[in-house]
Design an enzyme around this catalytic site. Structure first.
Site, short mmCIF file in Angstrom:
data_model
loop_
_atom_site.label_atom_id
_atom_site.label_comp_id
_atom_site.label_asym_id
_atom_site.label_seq_id
_atom_site.Cartn_x
_atom_site.Cartn_y
_atom_site.Cartn_z
N LYS A 103 -32.65 -14.61 2.28
CA LYS A 103 -31.45 -14.08 1.65
C LYS A 103 -31.13 -14.76 0.32
CE LYS A 103 -29.53 -12.77 6.07
NZ LYS A 103 -28.48 -12.98 7.04
N CYS A 104 -32.12 -15.37 -0.31
CA CYS A 104 -31.95 -15.91 -1.66
C CYS A 104 -32.75 -15.04 -2.61
CB CYS A 104 -32.46 -17.36 -1.75
SG CYS A 104 -31.24 -18.57 -1.28
N LEU A 105 -32.10 -14.55 -3.62
CA LEU A 105 -32.79 -13.68 -4.59
C LEU A 105 -33.71 -14.47 -5.47
CD1 LEU A 105 -29.72 -11.50 -5.57
CD2 LEU A 105 -31.47 -11.01 -3.88
#
Length: 105
Positions: A103-105
């Site tokens: 969930k980290c771009l």
């Protein structure tokens, strides 16, 4: 002398079992970060998170984990951004030898 490290396209270790403090130092240099005692404490903390949850924390879980274990002065996004200015969750995971946080771009 720089070590030859096997990294993925995002700069994370392909084999986290090769991680060592020396490798962390090199990865920190690549991130333009000079490691202090606080950085090392956070590296150990995020590695403990990985052992418990089997993934690297994204930003919100990272802040909550640090707050739980180090208190509110360090467990906040402003403080973490001072130490890891580009992206605390990503840079800390990378230096700690962990995979890219989900969930980290």
């Amino acid at each position: 002398m720089a070590l030859a490290l096997a990294l993925d396209d995002d700069g994370y270790l392909l084999d986290r079992t090769v991680w060592s403090p020396r490798i962390a130092e090199q990865l920190a240099v690549d991130e333009h970060i000079e490691l202090t005692e606080v950085h090392w404490a956070l590296i150990a903390l995020v590695q403990a998170y990985f052992v418990e949850f089997e993934h690297a924390p994204a930003m919100r879980p990272l802040v909550n984990w640090v707050k739980k274990h180090r208190g509110p002065n360090e467990g906040n996004s402003r403080f973490l951004h001072q130490l890891f200015p580009v992206s605390p969750a990503k840079q800390l995971a990378r230096i700690a030898g962990l995979p890219k946080p989900t969930k980290c771009l």
